[in-house]
Motif scaffolding. Structure first.
Motif, mmCIF file in Angstrom:
data_model
loop_
_atom_site.group_PDB
_atom_site.id
_atom_site.type_symbol
_atom_site.label_atom_id
_atom_site.label_comp_id
_atom_site.label_asym_id
_atom_site.label_seq_id
_atom_site.Cartn_x
_atom_site.Cartn_y
_atom_site.Cartn_z
ATOM 1 N N UNK A 1 0.825 -1.211 0.000
ATOM 2 C CA UNK A 1 0.000 0.000 0.000
ATOM 3 C C UNK A 1 0.860 1.262 0.000
ATOM 4 N N UNK A 2 2.035 1.204 0.590
ATOM 5 C CA UNK A 2 2.941 2.351 0.653
ATOM 6 C C UNK A 2 4.269 1.960 0.042
ATOM 7 N N UNK A 3 4.915 2.878 -0.690
ATOM 8 C CA UNK A 3 6.202 2.551 -1.322
ATOM 9 C C UNK A 3 7.255 2.061 -0.335
ATOM 10 N N UNK A 4 7.330 2.671 0.848
ATOM 11 C CA UNK A 4 8.326 2.245 1.826
ATOM 12 C C UNK A 4 8.063 0.810 2.278
ATOM 13 N N UNK A 5 6.801 0.434 2.335
ATOM 14 C CA UNK A 5 6.460 -0.939 2.729
ATOM 15 C C UNK A 5 7.014 -1.946 1.728
ATOM 16 N N UNK B 1 9.864 -1.985 0.329
ATOM 17 C CA UNK B 1 11.239 -2.332 0.675
ATOM 18 C C UNK B 1 11.279 -3.382 1.779
ATOM 19 N N UNK B 2 10.382 -3.261 2.741
ATOM 20 C CA UNK B 2 10.352 -4.215 3.847
ATOM 21 C C UNK B 2 9.674 -5.527 3.469
ATOM 22 N N UNK B 3 8.863 -5.491 2.428
ATOM 23 C CA UNK B 3 8.108 -6.684 2.019
ATOM 24 C C UNK B 3 8.804 -7.483 0.922
ATOM 25 N N UNK B 4 9.955 -7.042 0.474
ATOM 26 C CA UNK B 4 10.621 -7.711 -0.642
ATOM 27 C C UNK B 4 10.971 -9.164 -0.314
ATOM 28 N N UNK B 5 11.575 -9.393 0.835
ATOM 29 C CA UNK B 5 11.968 -10.764 1.203
ATOM 30 C C UNK B 5 10.745 -11.658 1.413
#
Length: 75
Positions: free
Chosen positions: A13-17, A19-23
């Motif tokens: 939902x958010x661009x910063x998320x 980065x944390x959701x990639x793995x």
């Protein structure tokens, strides 16, 4: 059929998320192939659908506003 699990995993939902959701997103994609639920092409297509959906969700309001301003339409 594209993998809906993968599409949902890569569409934050958010661009910063993102980065944390990639793995976790890659983990979901690999699990879908390993379990035999999808072929690799299904997972790749699901990822494309998810990324396109996220892009459209983030950019559509600005594109619509720009269109309305250019065409002189009022609210």
């Amino acid at each position: 059929m594209p993998s809906g699990h993968t599409a949902a995993a890569v569409a934050p939902a958010w661009p910063l998320a993102g980065e944390f959701c990639a793995v976790p997103a890659v983990t979901v994609a690999l699990e879908r192939v390993q379990s035999g639920a999808h072929y690799p092409s299904d997972v790749a297509t699901g990822a494309d659908v998810g990324l396109a959906s996220a892009w459209l969700t983030l950019h559509t309001p600005g594109l619509l506003l720009r269109h309305r301003l250019r065409s002189g339409l009022s609210w």
